[in-house]
Design a protein around this motif. Sequence first.
Motif, PDB file in Angstrom:
ATOM      1  N   SER A   1      -4.815  15.925   7.274  1.00 21.95           N
ATOM      2  CA  SER A   1      -4.909  14.577   7.533  1.00 21.95           C
ATOM      3  C   SER A   1      -3.760  14.049   8.234  1.00 21.95           C
ATOM      4  N   ASP A   2      -3.838  12.865   8.670  1.00 15.27           N
ATOM      5  CA  ASP A   2      -2.765  12.148   9.301  1.00 15.27           C
ATOM      6  C   ASP A   2      -2.015  11.263   8.283  1.00 15.27           C
ATOM      7  N   ALA A   3      -2.022  11.389   7.209  1.00 16.28           N
ATOM      8  CA  ALA A   3      -1.028  11.084   6.122  1.00 16.28           C
ATOM      9  C   ALA A   3       0.258  11.759   5.657  1.00 16.28           C
ATOM     10  N   ARG A   4       0.997  11.332   4.759  1.00 12.68           N
ATOM     11  CA  ARG A   4       1.857  12.216   4.166  1.00 12.68           C
ATOM     12  C   ARG A   4       1.406  12.452   2.577  1.00 12.68           C
ATOM     13  N   MET A   5       2.386  13.294   2.221  1.00 14.57           N
ATOM     14  CA  MET A   5       2.283  13.646   0.697  1.00 14.57           C
ATOM     15  C   MET A   5       3.460  13.465   0.078  1.00 14.57           C
ATOM     16  N   SER A   6       3.382  13.332  -1.272  1.00  5.82           N
ATOM     17  CA  SER A   6       4.615  13.339  -2.029  1.00  5.82           C
ATOM     18  C   SER A   6       5.541  14.470  -2.155  1.00  5.82           C
ATOM     19  N   GLY A   7       6.693  14.437  -1.965  1.00  6.09           N
ATOM     20  CA  GLY A   7       7.508  15.769  -1.899  1.00  6.09           C
ATOM     21  C   GLY A   7       7.397  16.603  -2.996  1.00  6.09           C
TER      22      GLY A   7
ATOM     23  N   PRO B   1       0.627   6.217  10.169  1.00  6.69           N
ATOM     24  CA  PRO B   1       1.315   4.930  10.360  1.00  6.69           C
ATOM     25  C   PRO B   1       0.451   3.611  10.870  1.00  6.69           C
ATOM     26  N   LYS B   2      -0.560   3.625  11.713  1.00 11.64           N
ATOM     27  CA  LYS B   2      -1.208   2.408  12.002  1.00 11.64           C
ATOM     28  C   LYS B   2      -2.674   2.256  10.947  1.00 11.64           C
ATOM     29  N   GLY B   3      -2.947   3.597  10.634  1.00  9.60           N
ATOM     30  CA  GLY B   3      -4.263   3.473   9.931  1.00  9.60           C
ATOM     31  C   GLY B   3      -4.437   2.923   8.601  1.00  9.60           C
ATOM     32  N   TYR B   4      -3.276   3.225   7.814  1.00  7.60           N
ATOM     33  CA  TYR B   4      -3.223   2.965   6.412  1.00  7.60           C
ATOM     34  C   TYR B   4      -2.954   1.118   6.163  1.00  7.60           C
ATOM     35  N   PRO B   5      -2.121   0.619   6.648  1.00  2.59           N
ATOM     36  CA  PRO B   5      -0.971   1.169   7.400  1.00  2.59           C
ATOM     37  C   PRO B   5       0.189   1.680   6.625  1.00  2.59           C
TER      38      PRO B   5
ATOM     39  N   PRO C   1       0.621  -1.344   0.047  1.00  2.00           N
ATOM     40  CA  PRO C   1      -0.066   0.066  -0.055  1.00  2.00           C
ATOM     41  C   PRO C   1       0.917   1.180   0.123  1.00  2.00           C
ATOM     42  N   THR C   2       2.172   1.138   0.403  1.00  2.56           N
ATOM     43  CA  THR C   2       3.060   2.445   0.384  1.00  2.56           C
ATOM     44  C   THR C   2       4.622   1.878   0.668  1.00  2.56           C
ATOM     45  N   ALA C   3       5.477   2.442   0.047  1.00  4.49           N
ATOM     46  CA  ALA C   3       6.919   2.129   0.353  1.00  4.49           C
ATOM     47  C   ALA C   3       7.055   2.217   1.730  1.00  4.49           C
TER      48      ALA C   3
END
Length: 577
Positions: A473-479, A443-447, A94-96
């Motif tokens: 959000s509690d997410a990140r975004m691409s740089g 971190p936990k939610g996606y995870p 789901p994500t690197a």
Amino acid sequence: MNDDKKRQLRSQAWFGRQDKMGFYYRSFLKNSGFPQDQFEGRPVIGICNTWSELNPCNSHFRTIAEHVRYGVLDAGGFPLEFPVSSLGEVTMRPTAMLFRNLAAMDVEEAIRAHPLDGVVLLMGCDKTTPALLMGATSADLPTIGVSGGPQLRGVYRGKYIGSGTNIISMSEQLRAGEVTLQEFHEAEGGMNRSHGHCMTMGTASTMASMVEALGVGLPENAAIPATDARRNHLARMAGRRIVEMVHEDLVLSKILTREAFENAIRVLAAIGGSTNAVVHLLAIAGRAGVDLSLDDFDRLGRDVHCLVDLMPSGQFLMEDFYYAGGLPVVLRTLGERGLLNKDVLTANGRPLWENVKDAPCWNTSVITSFDEPFKADAGIAILRGNLAPDGAVIKPSAASPELMNHTGRAVVFETIEELHECIDDDDLDIDETCIMVLKNCGPKGYPGMAEVGNMPLPQKLLRKGVRDMVRISDARMSGTAYGTVVLHVAPEAAAGGPLALVRNGDLITLDVAARSLHLHVDAAELESRRAAWTPPAPHAARGYAKLYIDHVLQADKGADLDFLVGRTGSPVPRDNH
């Protein structure tokens, strides 16, 4: 090499023994045709390679590894290449980021388990850099980093386009009906046209810059294009230098000091770097035993100007950055303003300031002066408030100035799937004054804290010409992404943070100048909501993903696994037979 130096080499615990185990270790290495005097008594250098056909950004690393090998041999060392997990940002689900800590474990244990005296880290795509640095920091041998370099500029119909940044803009143009599908596909072929990682100031370029700013890489490591012959030259010089570092016992902990991290934070602000670097630097510092916090990013970066006019904050690309003088120019500019710890030690054995004090700038349109900066006071801002008690981040250089102080009605999406399902519904109750809120992507939610924080805007607003809204959000975004996007909200929703309690219609105020993120709901109502809240079901019942969910720290702590923080060093393990 004299006998004293031979005895100091860690690898001699394998190859310098005159007993059964010495026979065992030497004999099996000889099956590749290596003469005994090539590895016995010489520094054994591991070339930690993240080459993989599943990771296009690192597809040229076999060539880079060969040049490192030549350099090691030039200097009288013995190179041995070994693979570790390669984290491809564009292909892994789901994500690197979910696997960054796993790769770091791979690196750490591979270094410690083998007869290595020093290590060269080959890294490029976003998560390969922090993963390798984290693992190597915990192992603490002499270490030097070699980045793979950015791609050449993207070109589409005579104009430069940037990986990630123009993917986002063109996908929104496609959804708004402003470009055709044929034009969209045509741009795909012109964007990523050479080996290397993203050529915008995304996470890969940012982390390559952090390697150089921290002193782990040689000068100019950050910006030389992947296909430029000078990238291979740098790799060869790194191979030579690592042998010297072994003789000098210049281990990573002597470079990764508190002062080095302070330099990196200021450089992050000056280059308009990725918000992802915040999470990664916190994690690397945790491995190094350096007390670094979110507040350091605000304190050290707040008054630093953005000096580099690169996408996503500006218009140029990494190729232009290199031709203009690259990171040494940025470091010199900061040093002349008293914003650099000049005496920190770097991998080439010299103080940082000695490396950069005379760096010339060849293009002031790309790298601006401190007195006339590209964007003033644009360092990453750390927000706090009742919605983010442990902090959140925003990148002012990529945000819309008119939205930096904004109050709006929350439009809430419990999951990324819910967002995708209804974002293009014309009946969605949303306008450009609203604030989009996305939960359960931490971190936990996606995870794994995926790069979904720069949520796509509603199609009906795109058709009106709206191109930015406040998003939280509690997410990140691409740089490579842009917009007024609040990220890394901690604690995350899945861990029971206040973000989990936000409902449609709640008013939220973002005030970047005041470093505030406030939910206009009183404490009693929030407690009532908390009593009714049910944690989401975990995404994994077994394997690494379960281990990750059970042990991952929150974003403000670097999202490392709790039992990996710190370093063990590289004591020689027990014999294997």
